[in-house]
Design a protein around this motif. Structure first.
Motif, PDB file in Angstrom:
ATOM      1  N   UNK A 290       0.950  -1.202   0.039  1.00 20.21           N
ATOM      2  CA  UNK A 290      -0.006  -0.043   0.181  1.00 20.21           C
ATOM      3  C   UNK A 290       1.075   1.171   0.006  1.00 20.21           C
ATOM      4  N   UNK A 291       0.232   2.336  -0.568  1.00 19.01           N
ATOM      5  CA  UNK A 291       0.995   3.673  -0.766  1.00 19.01           C
ATOM      6  C   UNK A 291       0.858   4.033   0.622  1.00 19.01           C
ATOM      7  N   UNK A 292       1.900   5.225   0.910  1.00 17.70           N
ATOM      8  CA  UNK A 292       1.766   5.889   2.404  1.00 17.70           C
ATOM      9  C   UNK A 292       0.389   6.356   2.497  1.00 17.70           C
ATOM     10  N   UNK A 293      -0.354   7.079   1.834  1.00 14.34           N
ATOM     11  CA  UNK A 293      -1.546   7.683   2.010  1.00 14.34           C
ATOM     12  C   UNK A 293      -2.358   6.467   2.191  1.00 14.34           C
ATOM     13  N   UNK A 294      -2.660   5.463   1.539  1.00 17.03           N
ATOM     14  CA  UNK A 294      -3.254   4.277   2.001  1.00 17.03           C
ATOM     15  C   UNK A 294      -3.174   3.557   3.546  1.00 17.03           C
TER      16      UNK A 294
ATOM     17  N   UNK B 238      -1.763  -4.073   9.882  1.00 13.63           N
ATOM     18  CA  UNK B 238      -0.776  -4.764  10.356  1.00 13.63           C
ATOM     19  C   UNK B 238      -0.115  -5.877   9.587  1.00 13.63           C
ATOM     20  N   UNK B 239      -0.959  -6.489   8.503  1.00 14.56           N
ATOM     21  CA  UNK B 239      -0.440  -7.273   7.654  1.00 14.56           C
ATOM     22  C   UNK B 239       0.389  -6.377   6.486  1.00 14.56           C
ATOM     23  N   UNK B 240       0.142  -5.238   6.343  1.00 12.43           N
ATOM     24  CA  UNK B 240       0.764  -4.319   5.184  1.00 12.43           C
ATOM     25  C   UNK B 240       2.185  -3.808   5.772  1.00 12.43           C
ATOM     26  N   UNK B 241       2.048  -3.730   7.144  1.00 14.49           N
ATOM     27  CA  UNK B 241       3.266  -2.979   7.946  1.00 14.49           C
ATOM     28  C   UNK B 241       4.396  -4.170   8.437  1.00 14.49           C
ATOM     29  N   UNK B 242       3.925  -5.458   8.418  1.00 16.60           N
ATOM     30  CA  UNK B 242       4.836  -6.475   8.752  1.00 16.60           C
ATOM     31  C   UNK B 242       6.013  -6.446   8.127  1.00 16.60           C
ATOM     32  N   UNK B 243       6.178  -6.349   6.685  1.00 17.79           N
ATOM     33  CA  UNK B 243       7.516  -6.668   5.866  1.00 17.79           C
ATOM     34  C   UNK B 243       8.259  -5.444   6.314  1.00 17.79           C
ATOM     35  N   UNK B 244       7.784  -4.235   6.709  1.00 14.88           N
ATOM     36  CA  UNK B 244       8.620  -2.906   6.716  1.00 14.88           C
ATOM     37  C   UNK B 244       9.133  -3.116   8.244  1.00 14.88           C
ATOM     38  N   UNK B 245       8.311  -3.619   9.202  1.00 18.83           N
ATOM     39  CA  UNK B 245       8.930  -3.884  10.354  1.00 18.83           C
ATOM     40  C   UNK B 245       9.709  -4.840  10.602  1.00 18.83           C
ATOM     41  N   UNK B 246       9.726  -6.057   9.945  1.00 20.85           N
ATOM     42  CA  UNK B 246      10.766  -6.993   9.874  1.00 20.85           C
ATOM     43  C   UNK B 246      11.816  -6.584   9.281  1.00 20.85           C
ATOM     44  N   UNK B 247      12.009  -5.818   8.246  1.00 18.03           N
ATOM     45  CA  UNK B 247      13.275  -5.299   7.646  1.00 18.03           C
ATOM     46  C   UNK B 247      13.996  -4.193   8.703  1.00 18.03           C
TER      47      UNK B 247
ATOM     48  N   UNK C  10      -1.261   6.370  20.178  1.00 21.62           N
ATOM     49  CA  UNK C  10      -0.229   7.293  20.740  1.00 21.62           C
ATOM     50  C   UNK C  10       0.372   8.019  19.280  1.00 21.62           C
ATOM     51  N   UNK C  11      -0.097   7.282  18.214  1.00 24.51           N
ATOM     52  CA  UNK C  11       0.086   8.083  17.092  1.00 24.51           C
ATOM     53  C   UNK C  11      -0.772   9.062  16.662  1.00 24.51           C
ATOM     54  N   UNK C  12      -0.444  10.283  16.917  1.00 22.16           N
ATOM     55  CA  UNK C  12      -1.325  11.606  16.952  1.00 22.16           C
ATOM     56  C   UNK C  12      -2.235  11.772  15.530  1.00 22.16           C
ATOM     57  N   UNK C  13      -1.496  11.048  14.492  1.00 17.09           N
ATOM     58  CA  UNK C  13      -2.335  11.133  13.146  1.00 17.09           C
ATOM     59  C   UNK C  13      -1.811  12.460  12.401  1.00 17.09           C
ATOM     60  N   UNK C  14      -0.497  12.956  12.581  1.00 18.73           N
ATOM     61  CA  UNK C  14       0.033  14.060  12.335  1.00 18.73           C
ATOM     62  C   UNK C  14       1.276  13.029  11.764  1.00 18.73           C
ATOM     63  N   UNK C  15       1.814  13.485  10.544  1.00 17.68           N
ATOM     64  CA  UNK C  15       2.867  12.906   9.804  1.00 17.68           C
ATOM     65  C   UNK C  15       2.298  11.589   9.489  1.00 17.68           C
ATOM     66  N   UNK C  16       3.458  10.917   8.913  1.00 18.71           N
ATOM     67  CA  UNK C  16       3.079   9.413   8.353  1.00 18.71           C
ATOM     68  C   UNK C  16       3.010   8.552   9.642  1.00 18.71           C
ATOM     69  N   UNK C  17       2.092   7.369   9.297  1.00 21.91           N
ATOM     70  CA  UNK C  17       2.141   6.461  10.308  1.00 21.91           C
ATOM     71  C   UNK C  17       3.560   5.625  10.224  1.00 21.91           C
ATOM     72  N   UNK C  18       3.993   5.577   8.988  1.00 17.81           N
ATOM     73  CA  UNK C  18       5.160   4.818   8.895  1.00 17.81           C
ATOM     74  C   UNK C  18       6.541   5.268   9.427  1.00 17.81           C
ATOM     75  N   UNK C  19       6.522   6.521   9.504  1.00 15.84           N
ATOM     76  CA  UNK C  19       7.447   7.163  10.727  1.00 15.84           C
ATOM     77  C   UNK C  19       7.493   6.927  11.842  1.00 15.84           C
ATOM     78  N   UNK C  20       6.198   6.591  12.532  1.00 14.13           N
ATOM     79  CA  UNK C  20       5.865   6.454  13.844  1.00 14.13           C
ATOM     80  C   UNK C  20       6.310   5.041  14.038  1.00 14.13           C
TER      81      UNK C  20
END
Length: 192
Positions: free
Chosen positions: A7-11, A31-40, A69-79
């Motif tokens: 998924x794209x960052x906006x998604x 969580x399914x979309x973030x798992x590969x990024x987190x593992x990396x 605790x992610x305040x919804x500002x900025x990208x969730x991927x940065x958090x």
């Protein structure tokens, strides 16, 4: 059939907002979309795959339970970078403490001490030992430099993303990274 593109960052941000609002299907998809990024990210700190997978699980649990605790500002991927980094460092510390405790409790003449248990000590013998030890030292002596330095030099986040994630002004982030590098450089082994 080619695998679906991540998924794209906006998604991802949209999924995170929906998950924060209580939509359980969105949380599962996030969580399914973030798992590969987190593992990396975890593999960047913990080169032994089972160690990285343990840290990934810890990070996934933190994302699921602390998404508020992610305040919804900025990208969730940065958090998520910060969450994953903290999970990997926490896993490293736990394994290091277990290795030290098991070595102190045993008989020094025991042949088992000659062969460390890979479930608890693999990261201790890993290629990133000098960096992890330097970060531990820096965290004790100058904790304000650790997060910005790791986010920039290990994970390659842009200065602006780090400033957004940490809530510090851009100039402060750049100065923290510069000073952190100066403090860490003498602690790192020369590469051969």
């Amino acid at each position: 059939m080619a695998p679906a593109a991540p998924p794209a960052p906006d998604e991802l941000d949209d999924l995170a907002h929906r998950a924060r609002a209580g939509e359980s299907a969105a949380l599962d998809e996030l969580l399914a979309a973030l798992r590969p990024r987190i593992l990396h990210i975890c593999r960047g700190v913990l080169p032994y795959t089972p160690d990285a997978e343990d840290a990934c699980q810890e990070a996934m649990l933190s994302v699921a339970t602390k998404l508020g605790s992610w305040h919804g500002q900025g990208r969730v991927t940065s958090w998520v970078h910060v969450v994953a980094l903290n999970a990997a460092r926490s896993t490293y510390r736990r394994m290091k403490n277990q290795a030290v405790a098991s070595g102190a409790a045993g008989d020094p003449a025991s042949p088992a001490l000659d062969r460390p248990d890979p479930r608890t000590t693999s990261v201790i013998a890993g290629t990133r030992l000098d960096l992890l030890e330097a970060m531990e030292t820096l965290e004790r002596e100058h904790p304000q430099f650790v997060e910005p330095l790791l986010l920039r030099d290990v994970y390659g986040l842009a200065y602006a993303d780090i400033a957004e994630q940490t809530g510090a002004p851009l100039g402060t982030v750049k100065a923290q990274i510069h000073h952190g590098r100066k403090l860490v450089r003498p602690m790192l082994r020369e590469s051969s």
